[in-house]
Design an enzyme around this catalytic site. Structure first.
Site, PDB file in Angstrom:
ATOM      1  N   ARG A   1      33.973  39.692  63.034  1.00 12.64           N
ATOM      2  CA  ARG A   1      35.142  40.381  62.458  1.00 12.64           C
ATOM      3  C   ARG A   1      36.293  40.511  63.456  1.00 12.64           C
ATOM      4  O   ARG A   1      37.116  41.418  63.389  1.00 12.64           O
ATOM      5  CB  ARG A   1      34.738  41.777  61.977  1.00 12.64           C
ATOM      6  CG  ARG A   1      35.602  42.357  60.879  1.00 12.64           C
ATOM      7  CD  ARG A   1      35.460  41.623  59.588  1.00 12.64           C
ATOM      8  NE  ARG A   1      36.232  42.246  58.527  1.00 12.64           N
ATOM      9  CZ  ARG A   1      36.269  41.827  57.279  1.00 12.64           C
ATOM     10  NH1 ARG A   1      35.566  40.767  56.933  1.00 12.64           N
ATOM     11  NH2 ARG A   1      36.976  42.444  56.374  1.00 12.64           N
TER      12      ARG A   1
ATOM     13  N   ARG B   1      45.603  36.950  35.100  1.00 12.34           N
ATOM     14  CA  ARG B   1      45.668  35.892  36.107  1.00 12.34           C
ATOM     15  C   ARG B   1      46.453  36.362  37.325  1.00 12.34           C
ATOM     16  O   ARG B   1      46.039  36.156  38.470  1.00 12.34           O
ATOM     17  CB  ARG B   1      46.324  34.645  35.510  1.00 12.34           C
ATOM     18  CG  ARG B   1      46.463  33.472  36.468  1.00 12.34           C
ATOM     19  CD  ARG B   1      47.195  32.313  35.795  1.00 12.34           C
ATOM     20  NE  ARG B   1      47.253  31.144  36.657  1.00 12.34           N
ATOM     21  CZ  ARG B   1      48.186  30.937  37.586  1.00 12.34           C
ATOM     22  NH1 ARG B   1      49.142  31.842  37.772  1.00 12.34           N
ATOM     23  NH2 ARG B   1      48.168  29.846  38.332  1.00 12.34           N
TER      24      ARG B   1
ATOM     25  N   LYS C   1      50.103  38.202  15.751  1.00 14.87           N
ATOM     26  CA  LYS C   1      49.698  39.485  16.346  1.00 14.87           C
ATOM     27  C   LYS C   1      48.939  39.310  17.667  1.00 14.87           C
ATOM     28  O   LYS C   1      48.650  40.305  18.353  1.00 14.87           O
ATOM     29  CB  LYS C   1      48.838  40.271  15.361  1.00 14.87           C
ATOM     30  CG  LYS C   1      47.537  39.603  14.970  1.00 14.87           C
ATOM     31  CD  LYS C   1      46.772  40.466  13.978  1.00 14.87           C
ATOM     32  CE  LYS C   1      45.441  39.823  13.576  1.00 14.87           C
ATOM     33  NZ  LYS C   1      44.707  40.678  12.620  1.00 14.87           N
TER      34      LYS C   1
ATOM     35  N   HIS D   1      43.032  19.104  43.462  1.00 17.71           N
ATOM     36  CA  HIS D   1      41.617  19.183  43.119  1.00 17.71           C
ATOM     37  C   HIS D   1      41.302  18.443  41.832  1.00 17.71           C
ATOM     38  O   HIS D   1      40.191  17.944  41.649  1.00 17.71           O
ATOM     39  CB  HIS D   1      41.181  20.648  43.030  1.00 17.71           C
ATOM     40  CG  HIS D   1      41.779  21.404  41.885  1.00 17.71           C
ATOM     41  ND1 HIS D   1      42.996  22.024  41.952  1.00 17.71           N
ATOM     42  CD2 HIS D   1      41.319  21.629  40.637  1.00 17.71           C
ATOM     43  CE1 HIS D   1      43.255  22.606  40.797  1.00 17.71           C
ATOM     44  NE2 HIS D   1      42.260  22.386  39.974  1.00 17.71           N
TER      45      HIS D   1
ATOM     46  N   ARG E   1      45.133  40.642  43.765  1.00 21.75           N
ATOM     47  CA  ARG E   1      44.110  41.560  44.277  1.00 21.75           C
ATOM     48  C   ARG E   1      42.913  40.861  44.911  1.00 21.75           C
ATOM     49  O   ARG E   1      42.197  41.470  45.702  1.00 21.75           O
ATOM     50  CB  ARG E   1      43.624  42.466  43.139  1.00 21.75           C
ATOM     51  CG  ARG E   1      44.713  43.322  42.536  1.00 21.75           C
ATOM     52  CD  ARG E   1      44.273  43.964  41.228  1.00 21.75           C
ATOM     53  NE  ARG E   1      43.159  44.873  41.408  1.00 21.75           N
ATOM     54  CZ  ARG E   1      42.554  45.509  40.408  1.00 21.75           C
ATOM     55  NH1 ARG E   1      42.965  45.309  39.166  1.00 21.75           N
ATOM     56  NH2 ARG E   1      41.554  46.333  40.649  1.00 21.75           N
TER      57      ARG E   1
END
Length: 544
Positions: A368, A283, A271, A150, A289
């Site tokens: 579906r 990420r 830190k 891309h 998920r």
């Protein structure tokens, strides 16, 4: 176009004092064929090496199994000798056949136009061999599309927008130098546009080495910490309702440019190292998920199937009135700008009978009626990961993994299965990207230091990449789904993959066979053997 190229070839033949190859005359008469010259001197597109989960960075392209090391990734640049090397690589090493390809001057740009009759004329008499070679050529043609990552498409689109909208004059009006700044913008998108002569040579041309830190802002090739990620983190976490644990504003606040190994690099406060680990975990979570959701991926596959079925019948007009198909529109940016998401609706509501097959697939998505999810597994160890060149053989492997002692009412074939191999990592394959980040401390803010994982926390991951293997079935009847699950679990056992999470439920007759799948994870192997021995003795006492 065909006549002009044929005339050029004929001219070359006459200049060499040779007779025109018989193959060219046959090809000229073939209807609807537009030959392309092999421009060997043109630079090729870089192989796909982005950090997308489908394709790990720096991995070979989809058809590397058919390419020898000396062959250029773009087959359109091949001459007859490279074509012969390709043939030998795929098992066509007969001298008479190779001689025929050389005499007829078959180049890589002509390979996609070969059909069975032309291959027979070239000396491949066996129908099976002709089918095999055509399959190899078809997969080879897909390689060129796969290598168009891309970033490369974005660079070509940017060039088109600059040219089509006359932006060079606008850039000059605002004090920019188009020749330098346009190059710099393209490098920001893609990275170095040309390979350096050696490692010591500065690979960029848009900005000098003293400004090297500028190449770590938009697309950071060194460690992946860039505003591109921050942008889609904020957007996607907001719309998906997923918590974004990375604070990019805080990172910017503590960023400093320091000298690291004779280069200016962006460093951050020590830190903030935990904040960066949170960024890469975010990420990973988004890929696991959302981006690689099992339902989303199969819809993606079904849309791809529909576009492939529609590809020969949809024409898109590009520059100079030339028409392109869906798959070739990337070759012309004017045509590519017209290839929007509207193509989905065009196919779905078309009245053209030629698009009926593609339309049926899209209607199944709308209703579906999706391909059915069978299960998910993982390689037992990193050494057992599936290589990209083996992806095509996986459906056949699953179909062949038929359990012998489980009664099945449906006969499963390779074309009934889809095997989706997903590679998820922290952006640098199995490497820890934080190892490529430099930090500074409060006491000495101008001294860059490296912070190892052990200095941060014991809860951080030991492995930074994993492979998920998902299997789907195109058949949706109850008997086929039951058979598909038995095939899948048995295949997992044969390949020594992890037991599917629902393996005990979907294949209760298969999972007990593999000892490793039935061991208590909290018990040691010695303890398990003693428990089995005790059970054996107990049953003996009862029998007595």
């Amino acid at each position: 176009m065909l006549r002009r190229l044929a005339a050029e070839v004929g001219l070359l033949v006459r200049l060499r004092g040779a007779r025109e190859p018989r193959f060219l005359s046959v090809l000229r008469r073939a209807p609807g064929v537009a030959m392309q010259r092999a421009e060997c001197e043109q630079p090729s597109k870089r192989p796909r090496c982005d950090g997308s989960p489908r394709t790990p960075p720096n991995t070979p392209s989809a058809a590397d199994w058919s390419l020898s090391p000396e062959l250029h990734p773009d087959h359109q640049t091949w001459g007859p000798e490279q074509v012969c090397a390709f043939l030998e690589r795929n098992g066509f090493s007969e001298l008479r056949l190779l001689k025929s390809f050389r005499e007829n001057k078959i180049t890589g740009s002509l390979l996609p136009f070969l059909d069975e009759s032309l291959l027979e004329n070239l000396g491949i008499s066996s129908l099976g061999d002709r089918k095999k070679l055509l399959n190899c050529i078809q997969q080879l043609s897909q390689t060129y599309v796969d290598t168009m990552k891309h970033e490369q498409g974005s660079v070509e689109m940017f060039e088109h927008l600059v040219s089509a909208n006359g932006l060079r004059a606008v850039m000059e009006h605002y004090g920019l130098v188009p020749e330098e700044d346009i190059y710099f913008i393209k490098e920001q998108i893609k990275g170095p546009l040309e390979s350096p002569e050696d490692e010591a040579t500065w690979p960029y041309k848009g900005r000098p080495r003293e400004k090297s830190f500028l190449y770590e802002i938009v697309a950071n090739k060194r460690n992946g910490i860039d505003v591109d990620k921050w942008d889609y983190f904020a957007r996607d976490c907001h719309h998906l309702g997923i918590q974004n644990n990375f604070d990019h504003k805080r990172f910017i606040k503590f960023a400093r440019v320091l000298e690291v190994e004779n280069k200016k690099r962006i460093c951050t406060r020590d830190k903030e190292v935990g904040n960066l680990y949170d960024m890469f975990h975010t990420r990973y979570s988004l890929h696991r998920r959302a981006y690689q959701h099992k339902v989303g991926n199969i819809i993606d596959t079904m849309i791809t199937d529909a576009l492939l079925k529609a590809d020969p019948y949809i024409k898109i007009t590009g520059a100079a009135g030339k028409t392109y198909s869906i798959s070739t529109a990337i070759e012309d940016m004017e045509a590519f700008t017209k290839l929007t998401d509207n193509i989905y609706l065009e196919i779905l509501y078309s009245t053209d009978p030629k698009l009926a097959a593609a339309q049926e697939v899209l209607k199944n998505i709308e209703y579906r009626k999706l391909y059915k999810y069978v299960g998910e597994t993982q390689p037992g160890s990193p050494k057992k990961k599936i290589k990209k060149e083996d992806y095509e053989q996986l459906p056949k492997e699953v179909a062949d993994a038929k359990p012998s002692d489980v009664p099945l009412e449906a006969e499963m074939k390779a074309e009934d299965f889809i095997v989706d191999v997903i590679n998820i990592d922290y952006g640098m394959q199995d490497k820890n990207p934080i190892d490529h980040v430099r930090f500074y401390c409060k006491a000495e803010p101008n001294k860059p230091v490296m912070i190892t994982k052990g200095q941060v926390s014991q809860f951080l991951p030991e492995i930074f990449a994993e492979q998920l293997i998902r299997v789907y079935c195109k058949k949706t009847d109850k008997q086929s789904l039951f058979a598909a699950r038995q095939h899948f679990v048995h295949w997992c056992a044969i390949r020594d993959f992890t037991k599917p999470q629902d393996g005990d439920v979907i294949a209760p007759l298969i999972t007990p066979r593999k000892r490793e799948w039935n061991r208590d994870p909290g018990a040691s192997p010695t303890g398990s053997r003693e428990a089995l021995r005790s059970r054996g003795q107990l049953f003996q006492d009862k029998l007595a």
